[in-house]
Scaffold this active site. Sequence first.
Site, PDB file in Angstrom:
ATOM      1  CE  LYS A 170      -4.214  -1.688   0.961  1.00 53.56           C
ATOM      2  NZ  LYS A 170      -5.751  -1.268   0.223  1.00 53.56           N
ATOM      3  CG  ASP A 175      -9.396  -2.821   6.793  1.00 54.52           C
ATOM      4  OD1 ASP A 175     -10.057  -2.818   7.418  1.00 54.52           O
ATOM      5  OD2 ASP A 175      -9.654  -3.348   5.439  1.00 54.52           O
TER       6      ASP A 175
END
Length: 408
Positions: free
Chosen positions: A75, A123
Amino acid sequence: MFLPNRNALHRQPLDAADAETLGIAGADTVERFLAHRDNHRMTPLHALPALAGELGLAALHVKDEGFRLGLGSFKALGGAYAVFRLVLEEAGKRLGRTVDIGDLDRPDVRSVAATMTVACATDGNHGRSVAQGAELAGAKAVIFVHAGVSDERIAAITRYGARMVRVEGNYDDSVRQAAEVAAGKGWTVVSDTSWPGYERIPGLVMQGYTAIVREALRQLPEPPTHVFVQAGVGGVAAAVAGHLAIVLGNARPTFIVVEPARAACVVAAARAGRVVKVAHDEPTVMAMLECYEASSVAWRVLARVADAFMTVDEDDAVAVMRRLARPAGGDPVIVAGESGGVGLAGLIRAVAETKAELGLDGKSRVLVINTEGATDPSRYAGLVGMSPAEVLAGKLAVEAKLAVEAMP
């Protein structure tokens, strides 16, 4: 559960906008931006010959994103890249001239960035990337986290100066609240999932992930015949599959999307032929993949270039974490978080259940991606039985022993 892609769009060319986002020119831009990052290094590619032999494969390689840009996850490539692009575009508009990545630290550009606030739901890993990108660019960040995000993951985000907002419910609830609050306050949402009317920025996030493919193809001795990649909303799977299809054309590998059985929103889209919301039931240990509605952009890509969709169970994910921490037959040690080894878990299940259907045999060269390291060290230790530090200490001991044995 295994589902071949029977969509009418399967193997059709990518939508023009998606081909532009995930194509060679976009990947060139990502590479150019990465070259300006002080801590950018190509992440390792590990060969696992012992496990490949057990599975009856010619080769198995793991691209290890646990080392990416100091954030421990793939990410890191997406959120920060999108923030940089948005800050530079806004600065160019306000300053009336072309602004590029080399200008990011100029006082006039940073003055523009200081007026900007980016927001997202996470998350854990995407929020870290957005927060890091905002800090590096001189912008503000507000990160929305749902009830299931651990305190350790929240602390990892706040290190980059972001303001945190707790949201009741699950990831999808936090996505909705982030969008609603940002709209009211004039903030820019930098989401890794898309919805009707909001596609460009998630597309930029996905574009950032093309660096994984470009590096892996340079590192591999031969292109893979099969690729297994895990999916939450589907962004990284779509980026990898889309870029492979563009670069390799008809020689592209068979591509399989892997999801937790408890949060299989891409599988649901494959069944329905469109993005649908799945019911939220029992949480999955694969926390970074716990998403209940696929990204519309990601699904548009995967409908065309994914060849199959499958799910794995909780035990599958944990077993792979443990196997990578304690490899057999001289394979390298790899620290994989709860969601990191899910592509490999899918491969292992596919060999046991659908090997012939996927054409997996002694000539197959398989690529999987460890999408995260131990981004929640306490959780990792509880599942693996060793801390990440202990796992890595064992790795260093093995490497030292091999070095001694190799001495004349």
